[in-house]
Design a protein around this motif. Sequence first.
Motif, PDB file in Angstrom:
ATOM      1  N   LYS A  49       0.842  -1.201   0.000  1.00  0.00           N
ATOM      2  CA  LYS A  49       0.000   0.000   0.000  1.00  0.00           C
ATOM      3  C   LYS A  49       0.878   1.253   0.000  1.00  0.00           C
ATOM      4  O   LYS A  49       0.636   2.192  -0.773  1.00  0.00           O
ATOM      5  CB  LYS A  49      -0.913  -0.005   1.234  1.00  0.00           C
ATOM      6  N   THR A  50       1.910   1.256   0.833  1.00  0.00           N
ATOM      7  CA  THR A  50       2.829   2.393   0.886  1.00  0.00           C
ATOM      8  C   THR A  50       3.535   2.574  -0.450  1.00  0.00           C
ATOM      9  O   THR A  50       3.644   3.691  -0.963  1.00  0.00           O
ATOM     10  CB  THR A  50       3.867   2.192   2.013  1.00  0.00           C
ATOM     11  N   ASN A  51       4.015   1.463  -1.032  1.00  0.00           N
ATOM     12  CA  ASN A  51       4.695   1.541  -2.328  1.00  0.00           C
ATOM     13  C   ASN A  51       3.768   2.066  -3.415  1.00  0.00           C
ATOM     14  O   ASN A  51       4.178   2.862  -4.262  1.00  0.00           O
ATOM     15  CB  ASN A  51       5.246   0.167  -2.727  1.00  0.00           C
ATOM     16  N   LYS A  52       2.507   1.629  -3.382  1.00  0.00           N
ATOM     17  CA  LYS A  52       1.525   2.079  -4.373  1.00  0.00           C
ATOM     18  C   LYS A  52       1.291   3.590  -4.241  1.00  0.00           C
ATOM     19  O   LYS A  52       1.254   4.309  -5.240  1.00  0.00           O
ATOM     20  CB  LYS A  52       0.212   1.316  -4.182  1.00  0.00           C
ATOM     21  N   ASN A  53       1.167   4.077  -3.002  1.00  0.00           N
ATOM     22  CA  ASN A  53       0.963   5.512  -2.776  1.00  0.00           C
ATOM     23  C   ASN A  53       2.170   6.322  -3.232  1.00  0.00           C
ATOM     24  O   ASN A  53       2.017   7.390  -3.839  1.00  0.00           O
ATOM     25  CB  ASN A  53       0.671   5.792  -1.304  1.00  0.00           C
ATOM     26  N   GLN A  54       3.379   5.828  -2.941  1.00  0.00           N
ATOM     27  CA  GLN A  54       4.585   6.541  -3.360  1.00  0.00           C
ATOM     28  C   GLN A  54       4.701   6.575  -4.876  1.00  0.00           C
ATOM     29  O   GLN A  54       5.081   7.594  -5.453  1.00  0.00           O
ATOM     30  CB  GLN A  54       5.831   5.894  -2.752  1.00  0.00           C
ATOM     31  N   LYS A  55       4.341   5.472  -5.542  1.00  0.00           N
ATOM     32  CA  LYS A  55       4.382   5.448  -6.998  1.00  0.00           C
ATOM     33  C   LYS A  55       3.365   6.419  -7.588  1.00  0.00           C
ATOM     34  O   LYS A  55       3.657   7.119  -8.564  1.00  0.00           O
ATOM     35  CB  LYS A  55       4.130   4.038  -7.535  1.00  0.00           C
ATOM     36  N   ALA A  56       2.183   6.493  -6.990  1.00  0.00           N
ATOM     37  CA  ALA A  56       1.163   7.427  -7.470  1.00  0.00           C
ATOM     38  C   ALA A  56       1.658   8.871  -7.343  1.00  0.00           C
ATOM     39  O   ALA A  56       1.474   9.680  -8.260  1.00  0.00           O
ATOM     40  CB  ALA A  56      -0.137   7.240  -6.693  1.00  0.00           C
ATOM     41  N   LYS A  57       2.303   9.201  -6.225  1.00  0.00           N
ATOM     42  CA  LYS A  57       2.850  10.551  -6.043  1.00  0.00           C
ATOM     43  C   LYS A  57       3.938  10.835  -7.071  1.00  0.00           C
ATOM     44  O   LYS A  57       3.993  11.920  -7.657  1.00  0.00           O
ATOM     45  CB  LYS A  57       3.431  10.707  -4.631  1.00  0.00           C
ATOM     46  N   TYR A  58       4.814   9.854  -7.309  1.00  0.00           N
ATOM     47  CA  TYR A  58       5.888  10.015  -8.287  1.00  0.00           C
ATOM     48  C   TYR A  58       5.304  10.220  -9.685  1.00  0.00           C
ATOM     49  O   TYR A  58       5.739  11.108 -10.428  1.00  0.00           O
ATOM     50  CB  TYR A  58       6.812   8.793  -8.272  1.00  0.00           C
ATOM     51  N   ASP A  59       4.322   9.399 -10.057  1.00  0.00           N
ATOM     52  CA  ASP A  59       3.707   9.507 -11.384  1.00  0.00           C
ATOM     53  C   ASP A  59       3.031  10.857 -11.568  1.00  0.00           C
ATOM     54  O   ASP A  59       3.122  11.467 -12.639  1.00  0.00           O
ATOM     55  CB  ASP A  59       2.709   8.371 -11.609  1.00  0.00           C
ATOM     56  N   ALA A  60       2.346  11.351 -10.518  1.00  0.00           N
ATOM     57  CA  ALA A  60       1.690  12.658 -10.594  1.00  0.00           C
ATOM     58  C   ALA A  60       2.732  13.760 -10.768  1.00  0.00           C
ATOM     59  O   ALA A  60       2.550  14.685 -11.575  1.00  0.00           O
ATOM     60  CB  ALA A  60       0.853  12.903  -9.341  1.00  0.00           C
ATOM     61  N   SER A  61       3.824  13.668 -10.038  1.00  0.00           N
ATOM     62  CA  SER A  61       4.895  14.656 -10.146  1.00  0.00           C
ATOM     63  C   SER A  61       5.517  14.629 -11.541  1.00  0.00           C
ATOM     64  O   SER A  61       5.785  15.668 -12.140  1.00  0.00           O
ATOM     65  CB  SER A  61       5.960  14.383  -9.086  1.00  0.00           C
ATOM     66  N   LYS A  62       5.726  13.433 -12.062  1.00  0.00           N
ATOM     67  CA  LYS A  62       6.296  13.273 -13.400  1.00  0.00           C
ATOM     68  C   LYS A  62       5.374  13.890 -14.452  1.00  0.00           C
ATOM     69  O   LYS A  62       5.835  14.588 -15.362  1.00  0.00           O
ATOM     70  CB  LYS A  62       6.503  11.780 -13.673  1.00  0.00           C
ATOM     71  N   LEU A  63       4.067  13.685 -14.295  1.00  0.00           N
ATOM     72  CA  LEU A  63       3.098  14.256 -15.220  1.00  0.00           C
ATOM     73  C   LEU A  63       3.098  15.782 -15.138  1.00  0.00           C
ATOM     74  O   LEU A  63       3.070  16.470 -16.161  1.00  0.00           O
ATOM     75  CB  LEU A  63       1.694  13.703 -14.930  1.00  0.00           C
ATOM     76  N   ARG A  64       3.151  16.319 -13.908  1.00  0.00           N
ATOM     77  CA  ARG A  64       3.201  17.787 -13.749  1.00  0.00           C
ATOM     78  C   ARG A  64       4.443  18.368 -14.418  1.00  0.00           C
ATOM     79  O   ARG A  64       4.367  19.406 -15.078  1.00  0.00           O
ATOM     80  CB  ARG A  64       3.171  18.175 -12.276  1.00  0.00           C
ATOM     81  N   ARG A  65       5.588  17.701 -14.260  1.00  0.00           N
ATOM     82  CA  ARG A  65       6.818  18.179 -14.906  1.00  0.00           C
ATOM     83  C   ARG A  65       6.673  18.145 -16.422  1.00  0.00           C
ATOM     84  O   ARG A  65       7.072  19.077 -17.117  1.00  0.00           O
ATOM     85  CB  ARG A  65       8.016  17.332 -14.483  1.00  0.00           C
ATOM     86  N   LYS A  66       6.089  17.063 -16.941  1.00  0.00           N
ATOM     87  CA  LYS A  66       5.922  16.923 -18.385  1.00  0.00           C
ATOM     88  C   LYS A  66       5.014  18.033 -18.922  1.00  0.00           C
ATOM     89  O   LYS A  66       5.317  18.648 -19.940  1.00  0.00           O
ATOM     90  CB  LYS A  66       5.332  15.548 -18.703  1.00  0.00           C
ATOM     91  N   ILE A  67       3.910  18.303 -18.213  1.00  0.00           N
ATOM     92  CA  ILE A  67       2.982  19.356 -18.629  1.00  0.00           C
ATOM     93  C   ILE A  67       3.686  20.709 -18.560  1.00  0.00           C
ATOM     94  O   ILE A  67       3.572  21.533 -19.470  1.00  0.00           O
ATOM     95  CB  ILE A  67       1.708  19.340 -17.762  1.00  0.00           C
ATOM     96  N   SER A  68       4.417  20.947 -17.493  1.00  0.00           N
ATOM     97  CA  SER A  68       5.117  22.209 -17.315  1.00  0.00           C
ATOM     98  C   SER A  68       6.135  22.442 -18.435  1.00  0.00           C
ATOM     99  O   SER A  68       6.260  23.548 -18.951  1.00  0.00           O
ATOM    100  CB  SER A  68       5.822  22.223 -15.960  1.00  0.00           C
ATOM    101  N   LEU A  69       6.845  21.391 -18.812  1.00  0.00           N
ATOM    102  CA  LEU A  69       7.861  21.529 -19.857  1.00  0.00           C
ATOM    103  C   LEU A  69       7.254  21.681 -21.243  1.00  0.00           C
ATOM    104  O   LEU A  69       7.889  22.226 -22.141  1.00  0.00           O
ATOM    105  CB  LEU A  69       8.800  20.323 -19.832  1.00  0.00           C
ATOM    106  N   SER A  70       6.007  21.237 -21.427  1.00  0.00           N
ATOM    107  CA  SER A  70       5.381  21.326 -22.748  1.00  0.00           C
ATOM    108  C   SER A  70       4.701  22.674 -22.973  1.00  0.00           C
ATOM    109  O   SER A  70       4.343  23.000 -24.099  1.00  0.00           O
ATOM    110  CB  SER A  70       4.364  20.201 -22.928  1.00  0.00           C
ATOM    111  N   ARG A  71       4.538  23.466 -21.908  1.00  0.00           N
ATOM    112  CA  ARG A  71       3.925  24.790 -22.056  1.00  0.00           C
ATOM    113  C   ARG A  71       4.908  25.754 -22.696  1.00  0.00           C
ATOM    114  O   ARG A  71       6.091  25.735 -22.401  1.00  0.00           O
ATOM    115  CB  ARG A  71       3.531  25.351 -20.690  1.00  0.00           C
ATOM    116  N   PRO A  72       4.391  26.658 -23.536  1.00  0.00           N
ATOM    117  CA  PRO A  72       5.276  27.663 -24.111  1.00  0.00           C
ATOM    118  C   PRO A  72       5.764  28.608 -23.003  1.00  0.00           C
ATOM    119  O   PRO A  72       5.017  28.940 -22.083  1.00  0.00           O
ATOM    120  CB  PRO A  72       4.412  28.411 -25.125  1.00  0.00           C
ATOM    121  N   ARG A  73       6.993  28.980 -23.093  1.00  0.00           N
ATOM    122  CA  ARG A  73       7.584  29.891 -22.105  1.00  0.00           C
ATOM    123  C   ARG A  73       7.299  31.333 -22.498  1.00  0.00           C
ATOM    124  O   ARG A  73       7.432  31.719 -23.657  1.00  0.00           O
ATOM    125  CB  ARG A  73       9.100  29.692 -22.023  1.00  0.00           C
ATOM    126  N   HIS A  74       6.910  32.135 -21.523  1.00  0.00           N
ATOM    127  CA  HIS A  74       6.707  33.572 -21.737  1.00  0.00           C
ATOM    128  C   HIS A  74       7.850  34.293 -21.064  1.00  0.00           C
ATOM    129  O   HIS A  74       8.037  34.185 -19.870  1.00  0.00           O
ATOM    130  CB  HIS A  74       5.375  34.024 -21.137  1.00  0.00           C
TER     131      HIS A  74
END
Length: 78
Positions: A49-74
Motif C-alpha cells: 500500500k505504501t509503495n503504491k501511494n509513493q508510486k502514485a505521487k511520483y507519477d503525478a509529479s512526473k506528469l506535472r513536470r511533463k505538462i510544465s515543460l510542454s507549455r510555451p515559455r513567456h
Amino acid sequence: MNNIYKNLCSRCGKERIFVKTWEEKIGYSVITTTETACPDEECQKQVEKTNKNQKAKYDASKLRRKISLSRPRHHAKS
C-alpha cells in the motif's frame, strides 16, 4: 571479508522471503529478477500500500513536470 547479505522488510525488519525468480531477455542481455516479500502477510500488505501511494505521487509529479515543460515559455520584456 565475507559479508552476508540480508534483505530486511522496510517496515518490520524481518528477513524477507523469496516469492519467485524469473529471467527476461532484453536485447543481448538476460536479466534475472527475484521477487521477495515480508513473511508477515499483513505487514506485506501495508508495504504494498505504501509503495503504491509513493508510486502514485511520483507519477503525478512526473506528469506535472511533463505538462510544465510542454507549455510555451513567456519571457519578460526587458
